[in-house]
Design an enzyme around this catalytic site. Structure first.
Site, mmCIF file in Angstrom:
data_model
loop_
_atom_site.group_PDB
_atom_site.id
_atom_site.type_symbol
_atom_site.label_atom_id
_atom_site.label_comp_id
_atom_site.label_asym_id
_atom_site.label_seq_id
_atom_site.Cartn_x
_atom_site.Cartn_y
_atom_site.Cartn_z
ATOM 1 N N HIS A 17 0.589 -1.253 -0.420
ATOM 2 C CA HIS A 17 0.390 -0.288 0.050
ATOM 3 C C HIS A 17 0.941 1.333 -0.137
ATOM 4 O O HIS A 17 0.560 2.224 -0.099
ATOM 5 C CB HIS A 17 -1.091 0.700 1.067
ATOM 6 C CG HIS A 17 -1.931 -1.553 1.335
ATOM 7 N ND1 HIS A 17 -2.220 -1.579 2.291
ATOM 8 C CD2 HIS A 17 -3.028 -1.462 0.319
ATOM 9 C CE1 HIS A 17 -2.993 -2.693 2.800
ATOM 10 N NE2 HIS A 17 -3.260 -2.536 1.381
ATOM 11 N N LYS A 41 -16.142 -7.316 7.992
ATOM 12 C CA LYS A 41 -17.179 -7.530 8.804
ATOM 13 C C LYS A 41 -16.418 -8.085 10.359
ATOM 14 O O LYS A 41 -17.047 -7.562 10.904
ATOM 15 C CB LYS A 41 -17.571 -9.376 8.098
ATOM 16 C CG LYS A 41 -19.074 -9.289 7.523
ATOM 17 C CD LYS A 41 -19.602 -10.625 7.980
ATOM 18 C CE LYS A 41 -19.757 -10.985 5.914
ATOM 19 N NZ LYS A 41 -19.590 -12.606 5.889
ATOM 20 N N ARG A 90 -2.057 -6.235 -8.473
ATOM 21 C CA ARG A 90 -0.906 -6.767 -8.347
ATOM 22 C C ARG A 90 -0.636 -8.817 -9.075
ATOM 23 O O ARG A 90 -0.041 -8.491 -9.754
ATOM 24 C CB ARG A 90 -1.358 -7.490 -6.592
ATOM 25 C CG ARG A 90 -0.903 -6.876 -5.553
ATOM 26 C CD ARG A 90 -1.511 -7.385 -4.402
ATOM 27 N NE ARG A 90 -2.700 -7.073 -3.785
ATOM 28 C CZ ARG A 90 -3.642 -7.769 -3.128
ATOM 29 N NH1 ARG A 90 -3.142 -7.920 -1.844
ATOM 30 N NH2 ARG A 90 -4.995 -7.057 -3.180
ATOM 31 N N SER A 128 -2.483 -7.899 3.231
ATOM 32 C CA SER A 128 -2.746 -7.456 4.917
ATOM 33 C C SER A 128 -3.637 -8.975 5.054
ATOM 34 O O SER A 128 -3.128 -9.375 6.303
ATOM 35 C CB SER A 128 -4.327 -6.341 4.367
ATOM 36 O OG SER A 128 -3.698 -5.142 4.167
HETATM 37 P P1 ADP Z 1 -9.631 -3.699 -1.464
HETATM 38 O O1 ADP Z 1 -10.221 -4.255 0.361
HETATM 39 O O2 ADP Z 1 -10.341 -2.722 -0.998
HETATM 40 O O3 ADP Z 1 -9.020 -4.593 -1.664
HETATM 41 P P2 ADP Z 1 -7.412 -3.635 0.512
HETATM 42 O O4 ADP Z 1 -6.587 -2.520 1.949
HETATM 43 O O5 ADP Z 1 -6.974 -4.651 0.935
HETATM 44 O O6 ADP Z 1 -8.379 -3.215 -0.101
HETATM 45 O O7 ADP Z 1 -6.337 -3.183 -0.989
HETATM 46 C C1 ADP Z 1 -6.401 -1.489 -1.252
HETATM 47 C C2 ADP Z 1 -5.858 -1.436 -2.473
HETATM 48 O O8 ADP Z 1 -4.345 -1.692 -2.813
HETATM 49 C C3 ADP Z 1 -6.268 -2.314 -3.738
HETATM 50 O O9 ADP Z 1 -6.701 -1.452 -5.034
HETATM 51 C C4 ADP Z 1 -5.630 -3.208 -3.712
HETATM 52 O O10 ADP Z 1 -5.217 -3.847 -4.634
HETATM 53 C C5 ADP Z 1 -4.222 -2.641 -3.667
HETATM 54 N N1 ADP Z 1 -2.695 -3.817 -2.622
HETATM 55 C C6 ADP Z 1 -2.814 -4.162 -1.940
HETATM 56 N N2 ADP Z 1 -1.786 -4.695 -1.769
HETATM 57 C C7 ADP Z 1 -0.700 -4.113 -2.739
HETATM 58 C C8 ADP Z 1 0.514 -4.884 -3.138
HETATM 59 N N3 ADP Z 1 1.440 -5.502 -2.366
HETATM 60 N N4 ADP Z 1 0.541 -3.584 -4.092
HETATM 61 C C9 ADP Z 1 -0.083 -3.165 -4.919
HETATM 62 N N5 ADP Z 1 -1.151 -3.537 -4.194
HETATM 63 C C10 ADP Z 1 -2.115 -4.084 -3.351
#
Ligand code: ADP
Length: 176
Positions: A17, A41, A90, A128
């Site tokens: 992120h 949830k 990703r 995450s």
């Molecule tokens: P969501 O639940 O909306 O997917 P996330 O917190 O999992 O929220 O991710 C937010 C954004 O960050 C999404 O666009 C996701 O694809 C991107 N993202 C998550 N992990 C990575 C990573 N390791 N590299 C690049 N982008 C990421």
């Protein structure tokens, strides 16, 4: 002024992120990281905790702000005066969902465009979810999240004995 929003769950924020935040903040005047308040949830961290952690790890970026939001992304973007949504990609597995979401958002709000940044290869595997799973069992999180987040995750799972620097502090207390 070009404003973008970067929405997500960020439960918790990872190096993946952070990489997207750092790169996209250079492309716009203002980047607003939006922590979604209706997505999960059973989140590990409350929305307030996630906002605070994001603020800590983005404090070196002057044009980045963090806030939570509830409801539709298009409404949040409108409230922020943003014409752009940033998302990270990703793998192909992200693509279908992301494409569907950005198209839906454009139907609801034609002025709103989504830009996708491909992940830095170092973080292509990282989510995450991985951080939560490794953290639950007290694994080494240092490759996944910044040190302040490692501490928060370990604390959440009750692994306070694994927090770096804690042993030194205890040793010092004993000497004093
Ligand atoms: P969501 O639940 O909306 O997917 P996330 O917190 O999992 O929220 O991710 C937010 C954004 O960050 C999404 O666009 C996701 O694809 C991107 N993202 C998550 N992990 C990575 C990573 N390791 N590299 C690049 N982008 C990421």
């Amino acid at each position: 002024m070009r404003t973008a929003v970067y929405p997500g769950s960020f439960d918790p924020v990872t190096f993946g992120h952070l990489d997207i935040i750092e790169r996209s903040s250079k492309m716009v005047d203002r980047l607003i990281v939006g922590v979604l308040d209706n997505g999960l949830k059973n989140p590990l961290f409350s929305v307030e905790e996630r906002v605070t952690m994001l603020e800590e790890v983005t404090s070196h970026l002057p044009n980045v702000t963090v806030t939570s939001f509830h409801g539709l992304l298009v409404d949040f973007a409108r409230q922020c005066g943003a014409g752009l949504v940033v998302r990270g990609l990703r793998a192909i597995t992200d693509f279908e969902y992301e494409l569907q979401m950005s198209q839906t958002n454009r139907i609801m709000c034609p002025q709103l465009d989504t830009i996708f940044l491909t992940t830095d290869l170092r973080y292509a595997y990282l989510s995450s979810h991985t951080v939560r799973e490794v953290g639950r069992f007290g694994g080494d999180l240092s490759a996944f999240v910044p040190p302040v987040i490692v501490e928060q995750v370990l604390k959440k799972f009750g692994h306070t004995d694994l927090i770096e620097g804690k042993q030194e502090l205890e040793d010092k207390d004993e000497q004093d």
